[in-house]
Design a protein around this motif. Sequence first.
Motif, PDB file in Angstrom:
ATOM      1  N   GLN A 161       0.817  -1.209   0.000  1.00  0.00           N
ATOM      2  CA  GLN A 161       0.000   0.000   0.000  1.00  0.00           C
ATOM      3  C   GLN A 161       0.857   1.268   0.000  1.00  0.00           C
ATOM      4  OE1 GLN A 161      -2.921  -0.031   3.114  1.00  0.00           O
ATOM      5  NE2 GLN A 161      -3.604  -2.110   2.655  1.00  0.00           N
ATOM      6  N   ALA A 162       2.134   1.125   0.365  1.00  0.00           N
ATOM      7  CA  ALA A 162       3.027   2.289   0.390  1.00  0.00           C
ATOM      8  C   ALA A 162       3.668   2.545  -0.960  1.00  0.00           C
ATOM      9  CB  ALA A 162       4.117   2.084   1.443  1.00  0.00           C
ATOM     10  N   LEU A 163       3.456   1.669  -1.925  1.00  0.00           N
ATOM     11  CA  LEU A 163       4.067   1.847  -3.239  1.00  0.00           C
ATOM     12  C   LEU A 163       3.335   2.957  -3.999  1.00  0.00           C
ATOM     13  CD1 LEU A 163       6.270   0.749  -5.089  1.00  0.00           C
ATOM     14  CD2 LEU A 163       4.582  -0.846  -6.032  1.00  0.00           C
ATOM     15  N   GLY A 164       4.042   3.976  -4.363  1.00  0.00           N
ATOM     16  CA  GLY A 164       3.446   5.113  -5.059  1.00  0.00           C
ATOM     17  C   GLY A 164       4.246   6.377  -4.794  1.00  0.00           C
ATOM     18  N   ARG A 165       3.816   7.478  -5.370  1.00  0.00           N
ATOM     19  CA  ARG A 165       4.569   8.731  -5.298  1.00  0.00           C
ATOM     20  C   ARG A 165       3.892   9.709  -4.340  1.00  0.00           C
ATOM     21  NH1 ARG A 165       8.113   9.055  -9.640  1.00  0.00           N
ATOM     22  NH2 ARG A 165       8.262  11.316  -9.442  1.00  0.00           N
ATOM     23  N   ASP A 166       4.697  10.287  -3.467  1.00  0.00           N
ATOM     24  CA  ASP A 166       4.311  11.418  -2.638  1.00  0.00           C
ATOM     25  C   ASP A 166       5.552  12.293  -2.541  1.00  0.00           C
ATOM     26  OD1 ASP A 166       3.453  13.290  -0.834  1.00  0.00           O
ATOM     27  OD2 ASP A 166       2.488  11.854   0.507  1.00  0.00           O
ATOM     28  N   GLU A 167       5.807  13.041  -3.594  1.00  0.00           N
ATOM     29  CA  GLU A 167       7.077  13.736  -3.739  1.00  0.00           C
ATOM     30  C   GLU A 167       7.274  14.815  -2.682  1.00  0.00           C
ATOM     31  OE1 GLU A 167       7.181  15.102  -7.723  1.00  0.00           O
ATOM     32  OE2 GLU A 167       7.389  13.093  -8.595  1.00  0.00           O
ATOM     33  N   ASP A 168       6.195  15.512  -2.308  1.00  0.00           N
ATOM     34  CA  ASP A 168       6.330  16.561  -1.292  1.00  0.00           C
ATOM     35  C   ASP A 168       6.815  15.971   0.029  1.00  0.00           C
ATOM     36  OD1 ASP A 168       5.495  18.385  -3.131  1.00  0.00           O
ATOM     37  OD2 ASP A 168       3.424  18.467  -2.411  1.00  0.00           O
ATOM     38  N   HIS A 169       6.151  14.894   0.453  1.00  0.00           N
ATOM     39  CA  HIS A 169       6.516  14.302   1.740  1.00  0.00           C
ATOM     40  C   HIS A 169       7.892  13.652   1.698  1.00  0.00           C
ATOM     41  CE1 HIS A 169       6.690  10.997   4.719  1.00  0.00           C
ATOM     42  NE2 HIS A 169       6.207  11.928   5.508  1.00  0.00           N
ATOM     43  N   TYR A 216      19.806  19.102  20.484  1.00  0.00           N
ATOM     44  CA  TYR A 216      19.904  19.440  19.072  1.00  0.00           C
ATOM     45  C   TYR A 216      20.115  20.938  18.894  1.00  0.00           C
ATOM     46  CZ  TYR A 216      18.462  20.015  14.196  1.00  0.00           C
ATOM     47  OH  TYR A 216      18.406  20.351  12.866  1.00  0.00           O
ATOM     48  N   SER A 217      21.089  21.293  18.051  1.00  0.00           N
ATOM     49  CA  SER A 217      21.404  22.698  17.819  1.00  0.00           C
ATOM     50  C   SER A 217      21.435  23.045  16.338  1.00  0.00           C
ATOM     51  CB  SER A 217      22.762  23.041  18.444  1.00  0.00           C
ATOM     52  OG  SER A 217      23.798  22.239  17.887  1.00  0.00           O
ATOM     53  N   GLY A 218      20.891  22.173  15.496  1.00  0.00           N
ATOM     54  CA  GLY A 218      20.897  22.422  14.065  1.00  0.00           C
ATOM     55  C   GLY A 218      19.750  23.307  13.622  1.00  0.00           C
ATOM     56  N   PRO A 219      19.510  23.380  12.332  1.00  0.00           N
ATOM     57  CA  PRO A 219      18.427  24.221  11.812  1.00  0.00           C
ATOM     58  C   PRO A 219      17.061  23.705  12.230  1.00  0.00           C
ATOM     59  CG  PRO A 219      19.352  22.841  10.075  1.00  0.00           C
ATOM     60  CD  PRO A 219      20.238  22.678  11.257  1.00  0.00           C
ATOM     61  N   ASP A 220      16.102  24.631  12.329  1.00  0.00           N
ATOM     62  CA  ASP A 220      14.746  24.234  12.687  1.00  0.00           C
ATOM     63  C   ASP A 220      14.154  23.304  11.625  1.00  0.00           C
ATOM     64  OD1 ASP A 220      14.872  25.721  14.961  1.00  0.00           O
ATOM     65  OD2 ASP A 220      13.751  27.429  14.161  1.00  0.00           O
ATOM     66  N   ILE A 221      13.339  22.377  12.102  1.00  0.00           N
ATOM     67  CA  ILE A 221      12.672  21.414  11.226  1.00  0.00           C
ATOM     68  C   ILE A 221      11.222  21.858  11.037  1.00  0.00           C
ATOM     69  CG2 ILE A 221      12.006  19.006  10.916  1.00  0.00           C
ATOM     70  CD1 ILE A 221      15.023  19.502  10.835  1.00  0.00           C
ATOM     71  N   GLY A 222      10.820  22.008   9.798  1.00  0.00           N
ATOM     72  CA  GLY A 222       9.436  22.366   9.520  1.00  0.00           C
ATOM     73  C   GLY A 222       8.517  21.163   9.575  1.00  0.00           C
ATOM     74  N   TRP A 223       7.224  21.418   9.643  1.00  0.00           N
ATOM     75  CA  TRP A 223       6.255  20.333   9.737  1.00  0.00           C
ATOM     76  C   TRP A 223       6.042  19.702   8.364  1.00  0.00           C
ATOM     77  CZ3 TRP A 223       3.940  18.757  14.323  1.00  0.00           C
ATOM     78  CH2 TRP A 223       4.292  19.524  15.437  1.00  0.00           C
ATOM     79  N   PRO A 224       5.702  18.412   8.336  1.00  0.00           N
ATOM     80  CA  PRO A 224       5.557  17.721   7.046  1.00  0.00           C
ATOM     81  C   PRO A 224       4.332  18.199   6.284  1.00  0.00           C
ATOM     82  CG  PRO A 224       4.883  16.291   8.842  1.00  0.00           C
ATOM     83  CD  PRO A 224       5.482  17.513   9.480  1.00  0.00           C
ATOM     84  N   PRO A 225       4.304  17.969   4.976  1.00  0.00           N
ATOM     85  CA  PRO A 225       3.118  18.328   4.199  1.00  0.00           C
ATOM     86  C   PRO A 225       1.867  17.631   4.741  1.00  0.00           C
ATOM     87  CG  PRO A 225       4.943  17.758   2.762  1.00  0.00           C
ATOM     88  CD  PRO A 225       5.377  17.400   4.153  1.00  0.00           C
ATOM     89  N   GLY A 226       0.786  18.373   4.764  1.00  0.00           N
ATOM     90  CA  GLY A 226      -0.462  17.834   5.292  1.00  0.00           C
ATOM     91  C   GLY A 226      -0.781  18.274   6.698  1.00  0.00           C
ATOM     92  N   TRP A 227       0.158  19.006   7.336  1.00  0.00           N
ATOM     93  CA  TRP A 227      -0.086  19.474   8.698  1.00  0.00           C
ATOM     94  C   TRP A 227      -0.554  20.927   8.742  1.00  0.00           C
ATOM     95  CZ3 TRP A 227       0.608  17.214  13.643  1.00  0.00           C
ATOM     96  CH2 TRP A 227       0.915  15.860  13.609  1.00  0.00           C
ATOM     97  N   HIS A 228      -0.612  21.600   7.610  1.00  0.00           N
ATOM     98  CA  HIS A 228      -1.019  22.998   7.609  1.00  0.00           C
ATOM     99  C   HIS A 228      -2.465  23.124   8.082  1.00  0.00           C
ATOM    100  CE1 HIS A 228      -1.150  27.191   6.478  1.00  0.00           C
ATOM    101  NE2 HIS A 228      -2.263  26.979   5.793  1.00  0.00           N
ATOM    102  N   GLY A 229      -2.657  23.977   9.077  1.00  0.00           N
ATOM    103  CA  GLY A 229      -4.000  24.199   9.595  1.00  0.00           C
ATOM    104  C   GLY A 229      -4.414  23.287  10.724  1.00  0.00           C
ATOM    105  N   LEU A 230      -3.618  22.251  11.015  1.00  0.00           N
ATOM    106  CA  LEU A 230      -4.000  21.327  12.082  1.00  0.00           C
ATOM    107  C   LEU A 230      -3.874  21.957  13.463  1.00  0.00           C
ATOM    108  CD1 LEU A 230      -2.448  17.945  10.868  1.00  0.00           C
ATOM    109  CD2 LEU A 230      -4.807  18.713  10.715  1.00  0.00           C
TER     110      LEU A 230
END
Length: 250
Positions: A161-169, A216-230
């Motif tokens: 079921q994981a076979l397929g494209r989700d390029e943003d994620h 951790y002291s590296g660059p901030d990590i943004g939220w994955p696609p699909g989390w906007h507005g949650l």
Amino acid sequence: MKALAPGTVIFHRHRGYGVITAVNLLTGWIAARFGSESRTLDLNLSTDEVQFADGEAILFRRAPPDRMPHARLMAMVRELHRAGYQKLYLYAWPKPSGLHWRWHLFSGPRDWMQRSWREGWYGSGADYNVNPVMGWGDKPGASTHELIDALARFDPQGLAQALGRDEDHSAWFEQVCEALLPGYMYSLDMQRPDGGPLLDAPAVPVIPVRATLPPYSGPDIGWPPGWHGLWSKVHVLPARRPDFSGIPET
């Protein structure tokens, strides 16, 4: 490595051939008999150079496993994304106590809040500390490719079921792995400061997978696609369908 259990024939360079009578893999000690039915000898697998009967060395890992499996899971998902299984997602979040971290792999539609659960595709750090396996037939300390092979054998339908494209994620996940691995993990935990409202897209929390690593002291990590507005939506469980089976007919 071969199975190590009471009854296994071993060889020791000073004692010769013997038979294991007890094994403690948590500490790396075994008890074995060498020619005497009444006396056993305690041996340390890390220092006493114990071998199997055919001469293969018995190697005991001195370093403890990572206290969290998330970095190993991230490396596995990264390789599967590269192989075309881009509809595979890793969700990680803390238990309410804050003492351990949960993880969940899911495939198919990218629905973070209503994701489907599959047996053996989720776990807790509390269980992992006692038995450091993922739960799909893998062995402690298995490599990335060994984890993939074990998962494909355990649940081929689920992995398909994981076979397929989700390029943003997959692009987001690749950047996260590049920044965090091998020592850090991300947590998709939407925190409320002092019980207040959810913050507007704060940086993703990052946690070291070993107690000896610095924060951790590296660059901030943004939220994955699909989390906007949650952060502003109200999260409620789906309403249960009414049950009319007990109502008599009129």
